[in-house]
Motif scaffolding. Structure first.
Motif, PDB file in Angstrom:
ATOM      1  N   ILE A 252       0.838  -1.202   0.000  1.00 36.47           N
ATOM      2  CA  ILE A 252       0.000   0.000   0.000  1.00 36.47           C
ATOM      3  C   ILE A 252       0.872   1.251   0.000  1.00 36.47           C
ATOM      4  CG2 ILE A 252      -1.817  -1.210   1.281  1.00 36.47           C
ATOM      5  CD1 ILE A 252      -0.963   0.424   3.754  1.00 36.47           C
ATOM      6  N   PHE A 253       0.240   2.397  -0.239  1.00 34.97           N
ATOM      7  CA  PHE A 253       0.927   3.683  -0.089  1.00 34.97           C
ATOM      8  C   PHE A 253      -0.063   4.689   0.475  1.00 34.97           C
ATOM      9  CE2 PHE A 253      -1.181   4.128  -4.142  1.00 34.97           C
ATOM     10  CZ  PHE A 253      -1.484   5.475  -4.258  1.00 34.97           C
ATOM     11  N   VAL A 254       0.451   5.751   1.067  1.00 38.19           N
ATOM     12  CA  VAL A 254      -0.393   6.799   1.642  1.00 38.19           C
ATOM     13  C   VAL A 254      -0.420   7.991   0.697  1.00 38.19           C
ATOM     14  CG1 VAL A 254      -0.683   8.399   3.569  1.00 38.19           C
ATOM     15  CG2 VAL A 254       0.053   6.047   3.996  1.00 38.19           C
ATOM     16  N   ASP A 255      -1.613   8.466   0.413  1.00 33.72           N
ATOM     17  CA  ASP A 255      -1.825   9.595  -0.492  1.00 33.72           C
ATOM     18  C   ASP A 255      -1.024  10.813  -0.019  1.00 33.72           C
ATOM     19  OD1 ASP A 255      -2.770  11.687  -2.045  1.00 33.72           O
ATOM     20  OD2 ASP A 255      -4.856  11.017  -1.969  1.00 33.72           O
ATOM     21  N   ALA A 256      -0.112  11.283  -0.845  1.00 34.95           N
ATOM     22  CA  ALA A 256       0.742  12.423  -0.483  1.00 34.95           C
ATOM     23  C   ALA A 256      -0.056  13.720  -0.383  1.00 34.95           C
ATOM     24  CB  ALA A 256       1.868  12.583  -1.506  1.00 34.95           C
ATOM     25  N   ASP A 257      -1.247  13.773  -0.998  1.00 40.04           N
ATOM     26  CA  ASP A 257      -2.039  14.999  -0.980  1.00 40.04           C
ATOM     27  C   ASP A 257      -2.677  15.272   0.376  1.00 40.04           C
ATOM     28  OD1 ASP A 257      -1.431  15.566  -3.603  1.00 40.04           O
ATOM     29  OD2 ASP A 257      -3.216  14.560  -4.405  1.00 40.04           O
ATOM     30  N   ASN A 258      -2.976  14.186   1.132  1.00 46.13           N
ATOM     31  CA  ASN A 258      -3.617  14.432   2.432  1.00 46.13           C
ATOM     32  C   ASN A 258      -2.897  13.766   3.610  1.00 46.13           C
ATOM     33  OD1 ASN A 258      -4.524  11.677   2.640  1.00 46.13           O
ATOM     34  ND2 ASN A 258      -6.354  12.178   1.454  1.00 46.13           N
ATOM     35  N   ASP A 259      -1.899  12.930   3.321  1.00 47.42           N
ATOM     36  CA  ASP A 259      -1.102  12.261   4.358  1.00 47.42           C
ATOM     37  C   ASP A 259      -1.930  11.336   5.246  1.00 47.42           C
ATOM     38  OD1 ASP A 259       1.416  13.242   3.662  1.00 47.42           O
ATOM     39  OD2 ASP A 259       1.123  15.088   4.808  1.00 47.42           O
ATOM     40  N   TRP A 260      -3.093  10.912   4.773  1.00 45.73           N
ATOM     41  CA  TRP A 260      -3.952  10.028   5.549  1.00 45.73           C
ATOM     42  C   TRP A 260      -4.386   8.788   4.782  1.00 45.73           C
ATOM     43  CZ3 TRP A 260      -4.808   9.608  10.541  1.00 45.73           C
ATOM     44  CH2 TRP A 260      -4.600  10.710  11.366  1.00 45.73           C
ATOM     45  N   THR A 261      -4.980   8.988   3.626  1.00 47.93           N
ATOM     46  CA  THR A 261      -5.642   7.891   2.930  1.00 47.93           C
ATOM     47  C   THR A 261      -4.640   6.882   2.388  1.00 47.93           C
ATOM     48  OG1 THR A 261      -7.384   9.435   2.286  1.00 47.93           O
ATOM     49  CG2 THR A 261      -7.312   7.304   1.144  1.00 47.93           C
ATOM     50  N   ALA A 262      -4.809   5.616   2.795  1.00 46.48           N
ATOM     51  CA  ALA A 262      -3.965   4.528   2.300  1.00 46.48           C
ATOM     52  C   ALA A 262      -4.677   3.839   1.147  1.00 46.48           C
ATOM     53  CB  ALA A 262      -3.670   3.531   3.413  1.00 46.48           C
ATOM     54  N   LEU A 263      -3.921   3.554   0.069  1.00 48.53           N
ATOM     55  CA  LEU A 263      -4.474   2.912  -1.124  1.00 48.53           C
ATOM     56  C   LEU A 263      -3.627   1.700  -1.501  1.00 48.53           C
ATOM     57  CD1 LEU A 263      -4.414   6.321  -1.717  1.00 48.53           C
ATOM     58  CD2 LEU A 263      -6.050   5.514  -3.423  1.00 48.53           C
ATOM     59  N   THR A 264      -4.224   0.779  -2.239  1.00 50.19           N
ATOM     60  CA  THR A 264      -3.458  -0.366  -2.737  1.00 50.19           C
ATOM     61  C   THR A 264      -2.462   0.131  -3.775  1.00 50.19           C
ATOM     62  OG1 THR A 264      -5.125  -0.823  -4.432  1.00 50.19           O
ATOM     63  CG2 THR A 264      -5.352  -1.989  -2.336  1.00 50.19           C
ATOM     64  N   GLU A 265      -1.267  -0.383  -3.708  1.00 48.12           N
ATOM     65  CA  GLU A 265      -0.209   0.063  -4.626  1.00 48.12           C
ATOM     66  C   GLU A 265      -0.516  -0.316  -6.067  1.00 48.12           C
ATOM     67  OE1 GLU A 265       4.200  -1.308  -4.611  1.00 48.12           O
ATOM     68  OE2 GLU A 265       4.019   0.245  -3.063  1.00 48.12           O
ATOM     69  N   ASP A 266      -1.193  -1.456  -6.258  1.00 43.72           N
ATOM     70  CA  ASP A 266      -1.477  -1.929  -7.622  1.00 43.72           C
ATOM     71  C   ASP A 266      -2.857  -1.512  -8.129  1.00 43.72           C
ATOM     72  OD1 ASP A 266      -3.136  -3.579  -6.148  1.00 43.72           O
ATOM     73  OD2 ASP A 266      -1.994  -5.411  -6.523  1.00 43.72           O
ATOM     74  N   GLY A 267      -3.581  -0.709  -7.359  1.00 48.20           N
ATOM     75  CA  GLY A 267      -4.896  -0.231  -7.790  1.00 48.20           C
ATOM     76  C   GLY A 267      -6.025  -1.230  -7.633  1.00 48.20           C
TER      77      GLY A 267
END
Length: 289
Positions: A252-267
């Motif tokens: 996963i990675f954390v959205d750099a725009d808000n520093d909160w939302t974690a998303l799957t790295e592969d979508g």
């Protein structure tokens, strides 16, 4: 601190130590001497604390029941946030996420490839086929509870529906594996084994956590592991079990725009269900769901 047999017990039950936690402490000492990880006293809840957490959990469940009745396509996630805030404060409670370490809203709403910590917004509109996790946490009279549910908006794909159901069953199996004098690793292996057998992956970066007196307490509850390993589970422990299950890889990675939302790295899609549970003398009790 050592307690004499006739001292009042450290748990503040009002009983003498010999009638309350003396045998319990001796069992923990033996386990510690055998090399096991045992919980500190400060994460073992007494009856007054458990009762307070249960009252918080009743409000938390009420919030999620309300969301379940009203969530639909065309609704913004900001509307969900307002539902959560209004219901919580009208019941004399506080939404735990609001302003927690700078989080700006009262609830987390995580859609499709968002793993967790999605921030509600008027610009995010639920649409047919979405899957969304609504994660609610409540403070009532100083006691915390925490739970989340998945919602399928309209007609989702068969694969999305299957992911939601597998993640729900993974939680059930994790709860079933939590037993007094068992181990945290029992929960992790039960979840991981089931999820991976179904072709999915379990997120490693986030996990469950102790809860009740604070929003996040020890222990960290990993959803991967091996039976018989990790901290010993004892009566009075309160924590969340909340496996995050990815359709693809667990990275996963954390959205750099808000520093909160974690998303799957592969979508790929992600799904999660969460309960707050209590380890009892005879098993496990679900407090918030």
């Amino acid at each position: 601190m050592n307690f004499g047999r006739n001292d009042e017990c450290w748990c503040k039950s009002g009983q003498k130590y010999k009638k309350c936690h003396m045998e319990f402490d001796e069992k923990l000492r033996k386990l510690r001497n055998q090399g096991h990880i045992v919980p500190p006293r400060n994460i073992i809840k007494n009856q007054e604390q458990i009762d307070g957490i249960k009252k918080s959990a009743q409000i938390n469940d009420g919030v999620l029941d309300l969301v379940a009745k009203q969530i639909k396509a065309g609704m913004s996630t900001a509307e969900i946030d307002k539902l959560v805030y209004d219901y919580t404060v009208s019941h004399g409670a506080i939404p735990a996420p609001l302003n927690y370490q700078g989080f700006p809203k009262s609830v987390c709403t995580s859609i499709n490839d968002e793993v967790c910590h999605g921030i509600p917004s008027e610009d995010i509109i639920l649409k047919d086929g979405d899957i969304v996790n609504v994660d609610v946490s409540t403070i009532y009279n100083g006691y915390y509870s925490d739970a989340s549910r998945m919602f399928i908006i309209g007609e989702a794909s068969e694969e999305a529906k299957r992911l939601v159901e597998v993640s729900r069953e993974a939680l059930r199996r994790g709860v079933e594996a939590a037993k007094p004098w068992g181990y945290l690793g029992d929960i992790g292996e039960a979840v991981q084994e089931y999820v991976e057998a179904n072709g999915y992956s379990v997120v490693r970066d986030f996990g469950g956590h102790g809860v009740g007196i604070q929003f996040h307490e020890d222990p960290f509850v990993a959803h991967v592991g091996k039976r018989g390993e990790g901290m010993v589970l004892v009566p009075g422990m309160v924590f969340t079990i909340e496996p995050m299950v990815n359709q693809g890889a667990y990275h996963i990675f954390v959205d750099a725009d808000n520093d909160w939302t974690a998303l799957t790295e592969d979508g790929s899609l992600s799904a999660q269900w969460e309960h707050t549970v209590l380890i009892t003398e005879t098993g496990v009790e679900i407090l918030a769901k």
